[in-house]
Design an enzyme around this catalytic site. Structure first.
Site, PDB file in Angstrom:
ATOM      1  N   ASN A  76       0.865  -1.180   0.000  1.00  0.00           N
ATOM      2  CA  ASN A  76       0.000   0.000   0.000  1.00  0.00           C
ATOM      3  C   ASN A  76       0.901   1.229   0.000  1.00  0.00           C
ATOM      4  O   ASN A  76       1.500   1.569   1.020  1.00  0.00           O
ATOM      5  CB  ASN A  76      -0.878  -0.056   1.272  1.00  0.00           C
ATOM      6  CG  ASN A  76      -1.770   1.161   1.414  1.00  0.00           C
ATOM      7  OD1 ASN A  76      -1.824   2.012   0.509  1.00  0.00           O
ATOM      8  ND2 ASN A  76      -2.471   1.245   2.533  1.00  0.00           N
ATOM      9  N   LYS A  78       0.087   4.236  -0.309  1.00  0.00           N
ATOM     10  CA  LYS A  78      -0.576   5.391   0.320  1.00  0.00           C
ATOM     11  C   LYS A  78      -0.365   6.651  -0.534  1.00  0.00           C
ATOM     12  O   LYS A  78      -0.319   6.555  -1.753  1.00  0.00           O
ATOM     13  CB  LYS A  78      -0.085   5.565   1.758  1.00  0.00           C
ATOM     14  CG  LYS A  78      -0.253   4.266   2.572  1.00  0.00           C
ATOM     15  CD  LYS A  78      -0.098   4.445   4.039  1.00  0.00           C
ATOM     16  CE  LYS A  78      -0.254   3.103   4.736  1.00  0.00           C
ATOM     17  NZ  LYS A  78      -0.153   3.178   6.181  1.00  0.00           N
ATOM     18  N   HIS A 160      -9.404   0.685   5.377  1.00  0.00           N
ATOM     19  CA  HIS A 160      -8.095   0.950   5.986  1.00  0.00           C
ATOM     20  C   HIS A 160      -8.268   1.911   7.162  1.00  0.00           C
ATOM     21  O   HIS A 160      -9.116   2.796   7.132  1.00  0.00           O
ATOM     22  CB  HIS A 160      -7.150   1.547   4.942  1.00  0.00           C
ATOM     23  CG  HIS A 160      -5.739   1.612   5.436  1.00  0.00           C
ATOM     24  ND1 HIS A 160      -5.302   2.635   6.247  1.00  0.00           N
ATOM     25  CD2 HIS A 160      -4.700   0.764   5.284  1.00  0.00           C
ATOM     26  CE1 HIS A 160      -4.036   2.405   6.568  1.00  0.00           C
ATOM     27  NE2 HIS A 160      -3.656   1.276   5.994  1.00  0.00           N
ATOM     28  N   GLU A 162      -6.713   4.398   8.102  1.00  0.00           N
ATOM     29  CA  GLU A 162      -6.616   5.840   7.791  1.00  0.00           C
ATOM     30  C   GLU A 162      -7.921   6.349   7.194  1.00  0.00           C
ATOM     31  O   GLU A 162      -8.291   7.509   7.392  1.00  0.00           O
ATOM     32  CB  GLU A 162      -5.405   6.086   6.873  1.00  0.00           C
ATOM     33  CG  GLU A 162      -4.101   5.960   7.660  1.00  0.00           C
ATOM     34  CD  GLU A 162      -2.945   5.319   6.902  1.00  0.00           C
ATOM     35  OE1 GLU A 162      -2.982   5.298   5.658  1.00  0.00           O
ATOM     36  OE2 GLU A 162      -2.012   4.833   7.575  1.00  0.00           O
ATOM     37  N   GLU A 230      -5.009  -5.281  10.785  1.00  0.00           N
ATOM     38  CA  GLU A 230      -4.000  -4.249  10.961  1.00  0.00           C
ATOM     39  C   GLU A 230      -4.284  -3.475  12.244  1.00  0.00           C
ATOM     40  O   GLU A 230      -5.094  -2.539  12.248  1.00  0.00           O
ATOM     41  CB  GLU A 230      -4.035  -3.272   9.791  1.00  0.00           C
ATOM     42  CG  GLU A 230      -3.768  -3.903   8.447  1.00  0.00           C
ATOM     43  CD  GLU A 230      -3.281  -2.880   7.444  1.00  0.00           C
ATOM     44  OE1 GLU A 230      -2.121  -2.952   7.062  1.00  0.00           O
ATOM     45  OE2 GLU A 230      -4.062  -1.984   7.077  1.00  0.00           O
ATOM     46  N   GLY A 236       2.469   2.191  10.694  1.00  0.00           N
ATOM     47  CA  GLY A 236       3.353   3.340  10.503  1.00  0.00           C
ATOM     48  C   GLY A 236       4.096   3.757  11.759  1.00  0.00           C
ATOM     49  O   GLY A 236       4.697   4.830  11.798  1.00  0.00           O
ATOM     50  N   SER A 276       3.664  -2.130  10.288  1.00  0.00           N
ATOM     51  CA  SER A 276       5.118  -2.122  10.483  1.00  0.00           C
ATOM     52  C   SER A 276       5.802  -3.431  10.082  1.00  0.00           C
ATOM     53  O   SER A 276       6.806  -3.818  10.675  1.00  0.00           O
ATOM     54  CB  SER A 276       5.465  -1.743  11.933  1.00  0.00           C
ATOM     55  OG  SER A 276       5.013  -0.426  12.194  1.00  0.00           O
TER      56      SER A 276
END
Ligand code: PGA
Length: 320
Positions: A76, A78, A160, A162, A230, A236, A276
């Site tokens: 991904n 992003k 996701h 985010e 996730e 991240g 990560s």
């Protein structure tokens, strides 16, 4: 790995005792400081309790997998990259040696999908990072499923963290998006995962199951869905979940599918881990039986490292 779990353990708290039952585990999910042997017994406990049969994998080349699906690794990208950096990344991916028995997918920013499609090897499939909830039209700033297909995407990442927590998409909206994308023929990488405070409050399974249920209530079939677990605290942040922490949730997700959808879907659906993942930790994570691959953010921006993560599938294999 040890460093990551120690640092997490120092930040998070949770009940220390072994669960007496699966529902007990559900309430006391965040065991972040257990030793490997402790985790191992928990793992055995779960497997015996959930009766996830190992007989179905007897004839597989890749034997250390609880599910029957092929290993799956998604990158991904992003909101990263320029025409130049993406051209370098594509050329690194084109020259990478990738194990054959892995589905490999990358999700570039929308703007660069066409560039990537025309330059990337067909060995790697393309995914959108999001899609509109229905047919395209007067929806300023959105990208439709039809457009993703038109540009050559086979997949879309939905739910996701985010999108959920920065943009504010809720479970039902995400479920509708998944249903639309699947009905139109795209595969869906369906993301779920708890925030740090939810894990600390012992709600990891509740949150994951609630997010799963929203997908289950909406989707027409599970055939083209890959679930990405996730944990938000691992995305991240450099704080990867330990293999045992990830495995624990993956087992629970598979069991949820078995109870709420079907045994067949539980066995066939890939459950991949994200948060990560990098070239240094992917092999250990991949050894866990219910980890069927990865969704990779930061480390997917480096071609050779992404290839290492794809090739972590080899740590699942045993000599024939
Ligand atoms: P990360 O992101 O690998 O940079 O933690 C994972 C993801 O968001 O899918």
């Amino acid at each position: 790995m040890a460093v990551a779990s120690t640092s997490l353990a120092s930040q998070l708290s949770g009940p220390k005792s072994l669960p007496q039952s699966y529902s007990g585990l559900r309430r006391s999910c965040p065991k972040l400081d257990h030793s490997h042997s402790h985790s191992h017994s928990l793992y055995q406990h779960l497997h015996s309790h959930l009766s996830l049969s190992s007989s179905r994998k007897a004839s597989r080349a890749v034997v250390a997998m609880a599910g029957t699906g092929k290993f799956f690794v998604g990158g991904n990208w992003k909101c990263n990259g320029t025409k130049d950096s993406i051209s370098k990344l594509v050329s690194d991916l084109n020259s990478a040696k990738l194990e054959a028995d892995v589905d490999v997918v990358v999700a570039p920013p929308f703007l660069y999908l066409d560039q990537v499609k025309s330059s990337l090897t067909d060995r790697i499939e393309l995914s959108g990072q999001n899609s509109w909830v229905g047919k395209g039209g007067a929806f300023t700033g959105e990208i439709s499923v039809e457009q993703l297909k038109d540009i050559g995407c086979k997949w879309v990442i939905l739910g996701h963290s985010e999108r959920r927590h920065v943009i504010g998409e809720d479970d039902q909206f995400i479920g509708k998006k998944a249903a639309y994308a699947l009905n139109e023929g795209l595969g869906v990488i369906a993301c779920i995962g708890e925030k740090l405070e939810e894990r600390e409050a012992g709600k990891t399974f509740d949150i994951c199951f609630q997010q799963l249920k929203a997908f289950a209530d909406a989707v027409p079939s599970w055939e083209n869905i890959v679930i990405a677990y996730e944990p938000v605290w691992a995305i991240g942040t450099g704080k990867v979940a330990s293999p045992q922490q990830a495995q624990e949730v993956h087992v629970a997700v598979r069991d949820w599918l078995k109870k709420n959808v079907s045994a067949e879907v539980a066995s066939k659906t890939r459950i991949i881990y994200g948060g990560s993942v990098n070239g240094g930790n992917s092999a250990e994570l991949a050894k866990e039986e219910d980890i069927d691959g990865f969704l990779v953010g930061g480390a997917s921006l480096k071609g050779p490292e992404f290839a290492t993560i794809v090739n972590a599938v080899t740590s699942k294999k045993v000599a024939a």
